[in-house]
Scaffold this motif. Structure first.
Motif, PDB file in Angstrom:
ATOM      1  N   VAL A  73       0.848  -1.195   0.000  1.00 48.66           N
ATOM      2  CA  VAL A  73       0.000   0.000   0.000  1.00 48.66           C
ATOM      3  C   VAL A  73       0.879   1.238   0.000  1.00 48.66           C
ATOM      4  N   GLY A  74       0.256   2.358  -0.301  1.00 48.31           N
ATOM      5  CA  GLY A  74       0.976   3.621  -0.241  1.00 48.31           C
ATOM      6  C   GLY A  74       1.863   3.853  -1.446  1.00 48.31           C
ATOM      7  N   GLU A  75       2.022   5.098  -1.757  1.00 50.41           N
ATOM      8  CA  GLU A  75       2.876   5.498  -2.859  1.00 50.41           C
ATOM      9  C   GLU A  75       4.339   5.272  -2.483  1.00 50.41           C
ATOM     10  N   PRO A  76       5.173   4.949  -3.462  1.00 51.00           N
ATOM     11  CA  PRO A  76       6.604   4.852  -3.171  1.00 51.00           C
ATOM     12  C   PRO A  76       7.104   6.130  -2.500  1.00 51.00           C
ATOM     13  N   GLY A  77       7.861   5.978  -1.436  1.00 52.03           N
ATOM     14  CA  GLY A  77       8.388   7.108  -0.694  1.00 52.03           C
ATOM     15  C   GLY A  77       7.455   7.653   0.377  1.00 52.03           C
ATOM     16  N   SER A  78       6.219   7.132   0.458  1.00 55.20           N
ATOM     17  CA  SER A  78       5.264   7.624   1.447  1.00 55.20           C
ATOM     18  C   SER A  78       5.487   6.962   2.805  1.00 55.20           C
ATOM     19  N   LEU A  79       4.961   7.607   3.845  1.00 58.64           N
ATOM     20  CA  LEU A  79       5.033   7.023   5.181  1.00 58.64           C
ATOM     21  C   LEU A  79       4.211   5.738   5.274  1.00 58.64           C
ATOM     22  N   GLU A  80       3.117   5.662   4.495  1.00 55.03           N
ATOM     23  CA  GLU A  80       2.308   4.432   4.484  1.00 55.03           C
ATOM     24  C   GLU A  80       3.131   3.262   3.945  1.00 55.03           C
ATOM     25  N   PHE A 103       6.429   3.082   3.881  1.00 56.96           N
ATOM     26  CA  PHE A 103       7.484   2.863   4.863  1.00 56.96           C
ATOM     27  C   PHE A 103       6.987   1.961   5.986  1.00 56.96           C
ATOM     28  N   GLN A 104       5.818   2.296   6.549  1.00 56.76           N
ATOM     29  CA  GLN A 104       5.295   1.514   7.669  1.00 56.76           C
ATOM     30  C   GLN A 104       4.960   0.092   7.253  1.00 56.76           C
ATOM     31  N   GLU A 105       4.342  -0.098   6.104  1.00 55.95           N
ATOM     32  CA  GLU A 105       3.986  -1.454   5.698  1.00 55.95           C
ATOM     33  C   GLU A 105       5.209  -2.323   5.447  1.00 55.95           C
ATOM     34  N   VAL A 106       6.184  -1.775   4.750  1.00 57.52           N
ATOM     35  CA  VAL A 106       7.392  -2.560   4.468  1.00 57.52           C
ATOM     36  C   VAL A 106       8.074  -2.961   5.761  1.00 57.52           C
ATOM     37  N   TRP A 107       8.227  -2.005   6.704  1.00 54.78           N
ATOM     38  CA  TRP A 107       8.901  -2.346   7.957  1.00 54.78           C
ATOM     39  C   TRP A 107       8.058  -3.278   8.820  1.00 54.78           C
ATOM     40  N   ALA A 108       6.747  -3.222   8.695  1.00 62.76           N
ATOM     41  CA  ALA A 108       5.904  -4.196   9.398  1.00 62.76           C
ATOM     42  C   ALA A 108       6.156  -5.596   8.840  1.00 62.76           C
ATOM     43  N   ASN A 109       6.288  -5.710   7.532  1.00 59.21           N
ATOM     44  CA  ASN A 109       6.592  -7.006   6.915  1.00 59.21           C
ATOM     45  C   ASN A 109       7.974  -7.505   7.324  1.00 59.21           C
ATOM     46  N   VAL A 110       8.927  -6.587   7.374  1.00 59.57           N
ATOM     47  CA  VAL A 110      10.280  -6.956   7.790  1.00 59.57           C
ATOM     48  C   VAL A 110      10.268  -7.454   9.233  1.00 59.57           C
ATOM     49  N   ALA A 125      10.816  -4.563  21.371  1.00 58.13           N
ATOM     50  CA  ALA A 125      11.331  -4.090  20.083  1.00 58.13           C
ATOM     51  C   ALA A 125      10.418  -3.024  19.483  1.00 58.13           C
ATOM     52  N   THR A 126      10.993  -2.174  18.671  1.00 53.65           N
ATOM     53  CA  THR A 126      10.265  -1.082  18.036  1.00 53.65           C
ATOM     54  C   THR A 126       9.362  -1.622  16.928  1.00 53.65           C
ATOM     55  N   PRO A 127       8.052  -1.415  17.049  1.00 55.97           N
ATOM     56  CA  PRO A 127       7.161  -1.840  15.958  1.00 55.97           C
ATOM     57  C   PRO A 127       7.225  -0.842  14.801  1.00 55.97           C
ATOM     58  N   ALA A 128       6.768  -1.262  13.651  1.00 54.84           N
ATOM     59  CA  ALA A 128       6.808  -0.417  12.457  1.00 54.84           C
ATOM     60  C   ALA A 128       6.058   0.890  12.656  1.00 54.84           C
ATOM     61  N   SER A 129       4.959   0.856  13.404  1.00 53.76           N
ATOM     62  CA  SER A 129       4.190   2.085  13.632  1.00 53.76           C
ATOM     63  C   SER A 129       5.009   3.120  14.408  1.00 53.76           C
ATOM     64  N   HIS A 130       5.793   2.684  15.388  1.00 59.90           N
ATOM     65  CA  HIS A 130       6.624   3.612  16.155  1.00 59.90           C
ATOM     66  C   HIS A 130       7.800   4.107  15.316  1.00 59.90           C
ATOM     67  N   LEU A 131       8.365   3.220  14.524  1.00 61.28           N
ATOM     68  CA  LEU A 131       9.460   3.617  13.636  1.00 61.28           C
ATOM     69  C   LEU A 131       8.977   4.686  12.656  1.00 61.28           C
ATOM     70  N   THR A 132       7.788   4.494  12.124  1.00 60.87           N
ATOM     71  CA  THR A 132       7.212   5.450  11.175  1.00 60.87           C
ATOM     72  C   THR A 132       6.912   6.777  11.845  1.00 60.87           C
ATOM     73  N   GLU A 133       6.354   6.727  13.039  1.00 59.16           N
ATOM     74  CA  GLU A 133       6.073   7.970  13.774  1.00 59.16           C
ATOM     75  C   GLU A 133       7.378   8.694  14.102  1.00 59.16           C
ATOM     76  N   GLY A 134       8.401   7.939  14.441  1.00 60.65           N
ATOM     77  CA  GLY A 134       9.708   8.552  14.692  1.00 60.65           C
ATOM     78  C   GLY A 134      10.238   9.253  13.453  1.00 60.65           C
ATOM     79  N   LEU A 135      10.117   8.606  12.311  1.00 63.23           N
ATOM     80  CA  LEU A 135      10.562   9.224  11.058  1.00 63.23           C
ATOM     81  C   LEU A 135       9.760  10.490  10.766  1.00 63.23           C
ATOM     82  N   ARG A 136       8.445  10.425  10.967  1.00 60.92           N
ATOM     83  CA  ARG A 136       7.594  11.592  10.735  1.00 60.92           C
ATOM     84  C   ARG A 136       8.043  12.767  11.603  1.00 60.92           C
ATOM     85  N   ARG A 137       8.351  12.500  12.851  1.00 62.26           N
ATOM     86  CA  ARG A 137       8.782  13.569  13.768  1.00 62.26           C
ATOM     87  C   ARG A 137      10.148  14.133  13.377  1.00 62.26           C
ATOM     88  N   VAL A 138      11.035  13.260  12.919  1.00 67.35           N
ATOM     89  CA  VAL A 138      12.347  13.729  12.453  1.00 67.35           C
ATOM     90  C   VAL A 138      12.166  14.640  11.236  1.00 67.35           C
TER      91      VAL A 138
END
Length: 196
Positions: A74-81, A83-90, A174-187
């Protein structure tokens, strides 16, 4: 299957069961139904065979990072959506394929005992970086230039390695994808506020 493929599949099973250090050439031969001479003929050495088997295990695992099928992201390439989905899969792979990820740390902590394996995996590292870039940003691996590979690919690989350590050590904290994404958004927000 021929001996080359049989050896590779046997080596994968041995790695998952015994790891790098404890797997012997005889183990691979027994598991693959081949002979010792086949290892040298097809791969040059047991270490080279084990390294290729490991890279294949990780590559197959990486195919699931994009939504388990290539068209489910889901989400456009480069989007936070995205980012979150890929890291959730990882991060899901860290628990579902824990034995494969543990092999990574065996190599790191035993690199003096596995010099041939280490050399091959260092070369494969760039392939992993190169694959993460289009997964998250779109495009094709073949279009990734060296600078993007070093910077963006290095950034994503650092995230991957750090998350892997967290999830293998203690999945509960461990850091879930949602927290990693929120961290990136804040940065990103903080950087935008300072102008750079």
């Amino acid at each position: 299957m021929g001996h080359r493929e049989d050896l590779l599949e046997g080596a994968k099973r041995c790695l998952l069961e015994k790891g790098f250090v404890r797997t012997t050439a005889r183990d691979v031969v027994k598991e693959s139904g081949t002979n010792l001479a086949s290892i040298g003929y097809h791969y040059g050495s047991k270490d080279a065979l084990l390294a290729e088997a490991y890279v294949d295990l990780i590559a197959n695992l990486g195919e699931g990072f994009d939504g388990f099928g290539g068209d489910g992201t889901v989400g456009e390439p480069g989007s936070l959506e995205r980012f979150q989905e890929v890291w959730a899969n990882v991060t899901r792979s860290f628990t579902e394929a824990r034995s494969i990820w543990m092999l990574t740390f065996e190599v790191i902590t035993n690199d003096d005992r596995l010099p041939g394996v280490r050399e091959q995996l260092v070369k494969a590292q760039d392939e992993g970086r190169r694959g993460l870039i289009p997964l998250l940003l779109g495009g094709r691996e073949s279009d990734v230039d060296d600078e993007t590979l070093r910077t963006v690919g290095g950034f994503y690989q650092t995230l991957l390695n750090g998350l892997c350590v967290q999830w293998l050590f203690d999945p509960a904290s461990a850091t879930p994808a949602s927290h990693l994404t929120e961290g990136l958004r804040r940065v990103i927000e903080a950087t935008a506020k300072t102008g750079g």
